[in-house]
Design an enzyme around this catalytic site. Sequence first.
Site, short mmCIF file in Angstrom:
data_model
loop_
_atom_site.label_atom_id
_atom_site.label_comp_id
_atom_site.label_asym_id
_atom_site.label_seq_id
_atom_site.Cartn_x
_atom_site.Cartn_y
_atom_site.Cartn_z
N GLY A 1 4.66 -14.27 24.44
CA GLY A 1 4.56 -13.18 23.46
C GLY A 1 4.96 -13.61 22.06
O GLY A 1 5.23 -14.79 21.82
N VAL A 2 5.02 -12.64 21.16
CA VAL A 2 5.42 -12.96 19.79
C VAL A 2 6.94 -12.92 19.68
O VAL A 2 7.62 -12.37 20.52
CB VAL A 2 4.87 -11.94 18.77
CG1 VAL A 2 3.44 -12.25 18.43
CG2 VAL A 2 5.03 -10.52 19.25
N VAL B 1 12.29 -15.05 20.76
CA VAL B 1 12.55 -15.48 22.14
C VAL B 1 11.35 -16.27 22.67
O VAL B 1 11.49 -17.37 23.21
CB VAL B 1 12.86 -14.27 23.05
CG1 VAL B 1 12.90 -14.69 24.51
CG2 VAL B 1 14.18 -13.64 22.64
N GLU C 1 -2.07 -15.18 23.23
CA GLU C 1 -2.55 -14.46 22.04
C GLU C 1 -2.22 -15.23 20.78
O GLU C 1 -3.08 -15.56 19.98
CB GLU C 1 -1.81 -13.12 21.91
CG GLU C 1 -2.15 -12.13 22.93
CD GLU C 1 -1.25 -10.92 22.77
OE1 GLU C 1 -1.46 -9.96 23.50
OE2 GLU C 1 -0.36 -10.91 21.90
O1 0RQ Z 1 16.45 -3.98 16.48
O2 0RQ Z 1 16.05 -5.21 14.42
O3 0RQ Z 1 17.11 -2.94 14.38
O4 0RQ Z 1 18.38 -4.91 15.30
O5 0RQ Z 1 14.98 -3.94 19.10
O6 0RQ Z 1 14.75 -6.75 19.26
O7 0RQ Z 1 16.03 -8.63 20.17
O8 0RQ Z 1 15.09 -8.78 17.81
O9 0RQ Z 1 13.64 -8.92 19.89
O10 0RQ Z 1 12.02 -9.22 17.93
O11 0RQ Z 1 11.73 -10.36 20.17
O12 0RQ Z 1 11.36 -7.89 19.90
C1 0RQ Z 1 10.26 -6.06 22.89
C2 0RQ Z 1 10.38 -5.26 20.53
C3 0RQ Z 1 11.36 -7.48 21.21
C4 0RQ Z 1 8.88 -7.23 21.11
C5 0RQ Z 1 10.22 -6.49 21.45
C6 0RQ Z 1 16.36 -3.65 19.29
C7 0RQ Z 1 17.07 -4.82 18.62
C8 0RQ Z 1 16.21 -5.01 17.40
C9 0RQ Z 1 14.05 -6.03 18.31
P1 0RQ Z 1 17.04 -4.28 15.02
P2 0RQ Z 1 14.95 -8.32 19.21
P3 0RQ Z 1 12.16 -9.19 19.39
C10 0RQ Z 1 2.35 -10.36 22.91
C11 0RQ Z 1 3.23 -9.58 23.78
C12 0RQ Z 1 5.98 -5.63 23.04
C13 0RQ Z 1 4.65 -6.29 22.90
C14 0RQ Z 1 4.53 -7.57 23.63
C15 0RQ Z 1 7.67 -6.36 21.37
C16 0RQ Z 1 14.82 -4.76 17.94
O13 0RQ Z 1 8.79 -8.39 21.88
O14 0RQ Z 1 7.26 -5.59 20.54
O15 0RQ Z 1 5.30 -7.95 24.49
N1 0RQ Z 1 7.08 -6.46 22.60
N2 0RQ Z 1 3.51 -8.28 23.26
O16 0RQ Z 1 18.40 -4.50 18.33
C17 0RQ Z 1 17.73 -0.36 21.85
C18 0RQ Z 1 17.53 -1.84 23.64
C19 0RQ Z 1 17.13 -2.83 22.71
C20 0RQ Z 1 17.03 -2.48 21.37
C21 0RQ Z 1 16.43 -4.56 21.61
N3 0RQ Z 1 17.62 -2.11 24.94
N4 0RQ Z 1 17.81 -0.63 23.17
N5 0RQ Z 1 17.34 -1.25 20.93
N6 0RQ Z 1 16.61 -3.57 20.73
N7 0RQ Z 1 16.74 -4.13 22.84
C22 0RQ Z 1 2.40 -10.08 21.41
C23 0RQ Z 1 1.40 -9.07 20.94
O17 0RQ Z 1 0.95 -8.31 21.69
C24 0RQ Z 1 0.95 -9.04 19.54
#
Ligand code: 0RQ
Length: 498
Positions: free
Chosen positions: A263-264, A267, A288
Amino acid sequence: IRDRVRNQALQAKIVSAEEAAAFIKPDMNIGVSGFTPAGYPKAVPLALAKRMETEPFSVNLWTGASVGKELDGALAKVGGIKRRMPYQSNKDLRAGINGGKIEYCDLHLSESAQFARYGFMGGKIDVAIVEVCAITEEGHLIPTTSMGNTASYVQSADVVIVEVNTTQPLELEGMHDVYVPLDPPHRLPIPVVKVNDRIGTTYIPCGVDKIKYIVPCDIPDDVRPFAPLDENSHRMSEHILKFFKDEIKAGRMPKNLLPLQSGVGNVANAVISGFVDSDFTDLEVYTEVIQDGMFDLADAGKLKFASGTSFSPSPDGLRRFYENIKDYRQKMMLRPQEIANSPEVARRIGIIAMNTAIEFDIYGNVNSTHIMGSKMMNGIGGSGDFARNAYLTCFFSTSTAKDGAISAIVPMCSHVDHTEHDTDIFVTEIGLADVRGLSPRERARKIINNCAHPDYRPMLLDYLERAEKATKQAHTPHIINEALSWHSRFMETGTMKK
Ligand code: 0RQ
């Protein structure tokens, strides 16, 4: 720009961004190029946003995925987006979505082009606005750093506005493989059986007549730096690499693994980077987004081939890509997202899907999209396309968020994007849980013991045991009026801890 518009007659259609933007009318359905901040139109959207400042109106915007600030950001800021699909990650757009101002249709990325073609989005495309490297003599379009849904949008639109981006190197020509499937009942099998199979054209078929305006643009892709690899990402990468080695030993995977999808984000990039220092070779990627980690793999001689739908590197990565594009061309290809994310192809070639979760629950359901059950973060993106259809489906998350105030592993997800039936492997910095072949109660113990943070592990085990007792060992034990209490406690007190 004249060198890049290879049809002499078409040069008469070169206009300013303002002139092209004037063509857009309220409520139009606009399909654009772009997937992540790569290959999206910039000059026309900026001119359109400017026009909307004095003449407020909104349009329906269909993209490939998230796009750069000159498009999503600029239009969202002036209230210019009425309806948006299928994925986003812009803060102003997100605020509009969560503030009830923008209707957001969060779609599986592989399905979004056909959703538009089938007319499921409320009408057909009125105009496609697409970024290109060049226009051929025949009026066909050479895409830039992404493929996304561009080919399908151009196919469906009667009117195409083309932005020729002179910052995009002409060496990109030949790196795309354009194939738009026929629609049911006429669809044929998608003939990709190996990651590097070429099945289409290097250009997007368009033709001279459809092109309404051509606009020069010299704004580069708004790529973002990655966070430096932190300890947690490093540990997650170690856990998954060890797991893959064990899978090879067990005879469940070939020595060079199966095509990787990741994914993007930080991580995902860190996990791929972990392969660079490993002894894996001849790796294949069917994904992707091609990020810096893939360039590292190629430079280390470990990459056999990478197929994606966009190049989404950091600013450094983009520079490196442009400088060495002649080498990378041999090993990389961009496809439309309906092919890059095709469930059919993912199942056929047996990809290893690696995506990031916001939270997952003790039974293995995954929330990829919503914060505390209500607020949209980005969208499901391609995670669902891959999760359901992969050979092996892995989800990553740090065990806690917000400095430990939130456990990423909860009794019940506050929103579910991927069900327990889709998921195989969970990885946090604490460890890895392989839940293949297990019943829900077995999965719960493994996820809690291997992945949960020690601060939350006793609370999760306590919940599980009480739920088992309360339901007399039901198949998936829950105490219904307590299952979401962790989320409500966080919202009331600022922490999930008791
Ligand atoms: O918030 O920036 O306000 O602190 O969520 O979390 O840890 O920086 O992780 O940037 O890798 O994003 C799932 C959103 C992870 C992303 C997701 C809060 C955390 C932070 C971001 P802040 P991180 P990342 C191919 C695959 C869905 C689409 C997908 C995503 C913010 O990977 O959009 O997988 N995935 N596509 O603090 C409340 C929790 C939390 C939380 C994290 N449990 N509760 N807030 N955060 N965990 C790509 C495409 O399809 C294009």
